[in-house]
Design a protein around this motif. Structure first.
Motif, PDB file in Angstrom:
ATOM      1  N   PHE A 182       0.817  -1.209   0.000  1.00 33.85           N
ATOM      2  CA  PHE A 182       0.000   0.000   0.000  1.00 33.85           C
ATOM      3  C   PHE A 182       0.850   1.258   0.000  1.00 33.85           C
ATOM      4  CE2 PHE A 182       0.471  -1.254   4.462  1.00 33.85           C
ATOM      5  CZ  PHE A 182       0.807  -0.070   5.099  1.00 33.85           C
ATOM      6  N   VAL A 183       0.253   2.319  -0.525  1.00 37.44           N
ATOM      7  CA  VAL A 183       0.904   3.622  -0.561  1.00 37.44           C
ATOM      8  C   VAL A 183       0.779   4.311   0.791  1.00 37.44           C
ATOM      9  CG1 VAL A 183       0.890   5.909  -1.659  1.00 37.44           C
ATOM     10  CG2 VAL A 183       0.405   3.861  -3.018  1.00 37.44           C
ATOM     11  N   ARG A 184      -0.423   4.222   1.369  1.00 38.51           N
ATOM     12  CA  ARG A 184      -0.685   4.858   2.659  1.00 38.51           C
ATOM     13  C   ARG A 184      -1.976   4.286   3.224  1.00 38.51           C
ATOM     14  NH1 ARG A 184      -2.708  10.982   0.915  1.00 38.51           N
ATOM     15  NH2 ARG A 184      -3.927  10.338  -0.915  1.00 38.51           N
ATOM     16  N   GLU A 185      -2.219   4.618   4.485  1.00 38.61           N
ATOM     17  CA  GLU A 185      -3.456   4.217   5.143  1.00 38.61           C
ATOM     18  C   GLU A 185      -4.410   5.404   5.200  1.00 38.61           C
ATOM     19  OE1 GLU A 185      -3.226   1.499   8.565  1.00 38.61           O
ATOM     20  OE2 GLU A 185      -1.042   1.601   8.339  1.00 38.61           O
ATOM     21  N   LEU A 186      -5.660   5.129   4.923  1.00 37.08           N
ATOM     22  CA  LEU A 186      -6.720   6.123   4.956  1.00 37.08           C
ATOM     23  C   LEU A 186      -7.775   5.686   5.963  1.00 37.08           C
ATOM     24  CD1 LEU A 186      -7.238   6.488   1.092  1.00 37.08           C
ATOM     25  CD2 LEU A 186      -5.845   7.977   2.547  1.00 37.08           C
ATOM     26  N   ALA A 187      -8.670   6.587   6.305  1.00 34.83           N
ATOM     27  CA  ALA A 187      -9.821   6.235   7.155  1.00 34.83           C
ATOM     28  C   ALA A 187     -11.030   7.028   6.692  1.00 34.83           C
ATOM     29  CB  ALA A 187      -9.539   6.510   8.628  1.00 34.83           C
ATOM     30  N   ALA A 188     -12.141   6.326   6.566  1.00 37.85           N
ATOM     31  CA  ALA A 188     -13.426   6.949   6.242  1.00 37.85           C
ATOM     32  C   ALA A 188     -14.310   6.844   7.471  1.00 37.85           C
ATOM     33  CB  ALA A 188     -14.069   6.257   5.049  1.00 37.85           C
ATOM     34  N   ASN A 189     -14.704   7.975   8.028  1.00 42.75           N
ATOM     35  CA  ASN A 189     -15.521   8.024   9.238  1.00 42.75           C
ATOM     36  C   ASN A 189     -16.932   8.471   8.892  1.00 42.75           C
ATOM     37  OD1 ASN A 189     -13.627   7.616  11.722  1.00 42.75           O
ATOM     38  ND2 ASN A 189     -12.482   8.954  10.344  1.00 42.75           N
ATOM     39  N   HIS A 247     -21.034   5.951  15.538  1.00 42.60           N
ATOM     40  CA  HIS A 247     -19.869   6.236  14.708  1.00 42.60           C
ATOM     41  C   HIS A 247     -19.248   4.944  14.195  1.00 42.60           C
ATOM     42  CE1 HIS A 247     -15.660   7.293  13.792  1.00 42.60           C
ATOM     43  NE2 HIS A 247     -16.171   8.443  13.423  1.00 42.60           N
ATOM     44  N   LEU A 248     -18.870   4.946  12.920  1.00 44.60           N
ATOM     45  CA  LEU A 248     -18.158   3.835  12.295  1.00 44.60           C
ATOM     46  C   LEU A 248     -16.904   4.374  11.633  1.00 44.60           C
ATOM     47  CD1 LEU A 248     -17.916   0.881  11.126  1.00 44.60           C
ATOM     48  CD2 LEU A 248     -19.212   1.740   9.147  1.00 44.60           C
ATOM     49  N   ALA A 249     -15.752   3.818  12.013  1.00 46.10           N
ATOM     50  CA  ALA A 249     -14.493   4.124  11.340  1.00 46.10           C
ATOM     51  C   ALA A 249     -14.113   2.943  10.467  1.00 46.10           C
ATOM     52  CB  ALA A 249     -13.382   4.398  12.359  1.00 46.10           C
ATOM     53  N   VAL A 250     -13.884   3.222   9.190  1.00 49.67           N
ATOM     54  CA  VAL A 250     -13.448   2.201   8.241  1.00 49.67           C
ATOM     55  C   VAL A 250     -11.995   2.513   7.883  1.00 49.67           C
ATOM     56  CG1 VAL A 250     -13.860   1.082   6.024  1.00 49.67           C
ATOM     57  CG2 VAL A 250     -15.795   1.971   7.359  1.00 49.67           C
ATOM     58  N   GLU A 251     -11.076   1.700   8.408  1.00 54.47           N
ATOM     59  CA  GLU A 251      -9.663   1.883   8.125  1.00 54.47           C
ATOM     60  C   GLU A 251      -9.341   1.212   6.791  1.00 54.47           C
ATOM     61  OE1 GLU A 251      -6.966   1.477  11.620  1.00 54.47           O
ATOM     62  OE2 GLU A 251      -8.791   0.763  12.607  1.00 54.47           O
ATOM     63  N   LEU A 252      -8.597   1.921   5.941  1.00 53.73           N
ATOM     64  CA  LEU A 252      -8.403   1.507   4.548  1.00 53.73           C
ATOM     65  C   LEU A 252      -6.929   1.500   4.162  1.00 53.73           C
ATOM     66  CD1 LEU A 252     -11.120   3.913   3.149  1.00 53.73           C
ATOM     67  CD2 LEU A 252     -11.376   1.428   3.233  1.00 53.73           C
ATOM     68  N   PHE A 253      -6.587   0.619   3.227  1.00 50.51           N
ATOM     69  CA  PHE A 253      -5.314   0.686   2.525  1.00 50.51           C
ATOM     70  C   PHE A 253      -5.546   1.314   1.155  1.00 50.51           C
ATOM     71  CE2 PHE A 253      -4.429  -3.400   4.941  1.00 50.51           C
ATOM     72  CZ  PHE A 253      -3.539  -2.825   5.841  1.00 50.51           C
ATOM     73  N   GLN A 254      -4.719   2.282   0.781  1.00 56.12           N
ATOM     74  CA  GLN A 254      -4.679   2.750  -0.590  1.00 56.12           C
ATOM     75  C   GLN A 254      -3.523   2.040  -1.271  1.00 56.12           C
ATOM     76  OE1 GLN A 254      -4.143   6.984  -1.139  1.00 56.12           O
ATOM     77  NE2 GLN A 254      -4.072   6.833  -3.368  1.00 56.12           N
ATOM     78  N   THR A 255      -3.828   1.179  -2.235  1.00 58.74           N
ATOM     79  CA  THR A 255      -2.807   0.333  -2.840  1.00 58.74           C
ATOM     80  C   THR A 255      -2.057   1.076  -3.936  1.00 58.74           C
ATOM     81  OG1 THR A 255      -4.267  -0.574  -4.541  1.00 58.74           O
ATOM     82  CG2 THR A 255      -4.279  -1.672  -2.399  1.00 58.74           C
ATOM     83  N   ARG A 256      -0.914   0.519  -4.308  1.00 61.87           N
ATOM     84  CA  ARG A 256      -0.082   1.149  -5.334  1.00 61.87           C
ATOM     85  C   ARG A 256      -0.734   1.105  -6.709  1.00 61.87           C
ATOM     86  NH1 ARG A 256       4.557   2.704  -3.168  1.00 61.87           N
ATOM     87  NH2 ARG A 256       5.236   1.611  -1.262  1.00 61.87           N
ATOM     88  N   ASP A 257      -1.679   0.151  -6.881  1.00 60.66           N
ATOM     89  CA  ASP A 257      -2.351   0.065  -8.181  1.00 60.66           C
ATOM     90  C   ASP A 257      -3.688   0.798  -8.187  1.00 60.66           C
ATOM     91  OD1 ASP A 257      -3.776  -1.643  -6.590  1.00 60.66           O
ATOM     92  OD2 ASP A 257      -3.457  -3.442  -7.804  1.00 60.66           O
ATOM     93  N   GLY A 258      -3.896   1.697  -7.194  1.00 58.52           N
ATOM     94  CA  GLY A 258      -5.027   2.612  -7.268  1.00 58.52           C
ATOM     95  C   GLY A 258      -6.329   2.125  -6.663  1.00 58.52           C
ATOM     96  N   ARG A 259      -6.290   1.057  -5.854  1.00 61.35           N
ATOM     97  CA  ARG A 259      -7.503   0.557  -5.211  1.00 61.35           C
ATOM     98  C   ARG A 259      -7.533   0.971  -3.750  1.00 61.35           C
ATOM     99  NH1 ARG A 259      -7.020  -5.297  -5.010  1.00 61.35           N
ATOM    100  NH2 ARG A 259      -4.782  -4.838  -4.998  1.00 61.35           N
ATOM    101  N   ILE A 260      -8.703   0.786  -3.122  1.00 60.40           N
ATOM    102  CA  ILE A 260      -8.796   0.893  -1.669  1.00 60.40           C
ATOM    103  C   ILE A 260      -9.358  -0.423  -1.141  1.00 60.40           C
ATOM    104  CG2 ILE A 260      -8.926   3.394  -1.384  1.00 60.40           C
ATOM    105  CD1 ILE A 260     -11.958   3.173  -1.383  1.00 60.40           C
TER     106      ILE A 260
END
Length: 379
Positions: A182-189, A247-260
């Protein structure tokens, strides 16, 4: 006029800050805490000290509460079903919360509703781990105990079959996952109410150090708007499909090939949403209170172009109060949030929020303040 009583199970900093958000609304809180010295127990007026794993303790605590909610996901699912059978509203309910309690259940449900996740399956022993690795790109793989892990605990990066024995010693099922590039970690709250109203906060970037959240940037810099919208819609769909309330936190990976890909779920206020205390029109804590009481939800939009949260971890310098003089004089816009915890090395004892129009400046201010409070920066 009678105001409702929110029963909060768990006495940590999330309960402390949720209680704070309810004060302007006149909402009363009752707290079930492990000890009278826990973070929230220091500030909530009505505190019951007891074991959340004991059903009769939970039943006695629930008397006089209009709704039960949580600052952690560890209450046994069967106890929550018993409270519901007693007529006590539990939010989020056990059918939703089990997806945050059990990673195996969560992965199976997300698969069923078509949410993208890392490749995964439950494994029985180290030989099964080796077989899972061989089915993909080989080692390393990630092993997780299905229950009980947080902040990097209960998670192992396994680089060979010889390394795979440790996770099985806990005596609980083990989930194997591919190690995502992954490129970085994201979170959608997101926050959802019982009648289905829902709001989404901007997707944030979450930076980890040694498995612990260190910095959150809102919104995530340089995130393609289409990918940000996809993440928000995914989080809202998960909340609806799982019937999450609160509240719901969805922790995500942003991958190098452009997916989450979905990494973890948390059904409570979350570290990746702390920025919203000072950076959003309505904080995650205030909206969680509104949601569990089925009040109309507040505006989640940001107040500033950028908001940065940096966690304050304990170090070798316990007198953080003396650092306030420097931090506040240096940055009058700085917001400091301390949790009332004893300072221990590596322990989350607070966080700081900064905001403004220049991201580099906002990041520097937050990092400087957190470092000065910890004692790693001295000028």
């Amino acid at each position: 006029m009678t105001f409702p009583v929110v029963g909060m199970v768990g006495g940590g900093q999330l309960a402390r800050m949720t209680h704070e958000a309810g004060i302007p609304l006149g909402i009363r809180f009752k707290l079930l805490s492990d000890t009278p010295l826990d973070s929230a127990a220091q500030v909530v007026g009505d505190v019951v000290v007891g074991d959340y794993r004991d059903l009769e303790t939970l039943r006695a605590f629930a008397q006089g509460c209009d709704v039960i909610t949580f600052d952690h996901e560890h209450v046994p699912t069967e106890h929550l079903r018993a409270l519901e059978a007693d007529g006590i509203p539990v939010r989020p309910g056990p059918d939703a919360l089990v997806h945050a309690q059990d990673k195996g259940v969560m992965r199976a449900r997300l698969d069923a509703i078509g949410v993208p996740c890392p490749r995964h399956r439950i494994v029985a022993d180290p030989a099964d781990v080796a077989a899972f690795a061989a089915e993909g790109d080989g080692f390393p793989v990630i092993l997780k105990t299905v229950r009980g892990g947080y902040d990097g605990k209960g998670v192992w990066v396994v680089r060979s079959v010889e390394d795979a024995a440790e996770p099985f010693r806990a005596g609980v099922p083990v989930l194997a996952e591919e190690k995502v590039d992954f490129v970085r970690e994201l979170a959608a709250n997101v926050v959802r109410s019982p009648h289905g109203q829902a709001v989404a906060y901007p997707v944030v970037e979450s930076r980890q150090v040694d498995g612990v959240c260190d910095t959150v940037i809102a919104p995530a810099p340089d995130l393609d708007p289409a990918l940000a919208l996809q993440a928000e819609e995914m989080a809202l769909r998960i909340a609806k499909e799982l019937d999450v309330v609160g509240h719901l936190a969805v922790e995500l990976f942003q991958t190098r090939d452009g997916r989450i890909l979905v990494n973890e779920l948390a059904m409570r206020p979350h570290n990746s949403g702390h920025w919203s205390q000072d950076g959003a029109v309505t904080s995650q804590f205030a909206n969680h209170v509104r949601a569990v009481l089925d009040l109309p939800l507040g505006d989640p939009r940001p107040r500033a172009k950028w908001t940065v949260m940096v966690n304050v971890l304990g170090g070798d310098y316990p007198d953080m109060y003396s650092a306030y003089l420097h931090c506040m004089a240096r940055d009058p816009q700085l917001k400091i949030h301390m949790y009332g915890k004893d300072v221990k090395p590596g322990r989350k004892v607070g966080h700081v929020n900064t905001y403004g129009d220049d991201l580099d400046d906002v990041l520097e201010r937050a990092r400087h303040a957190a470092g000065y409070l910890r004692g790693t920066i001295t000028e």
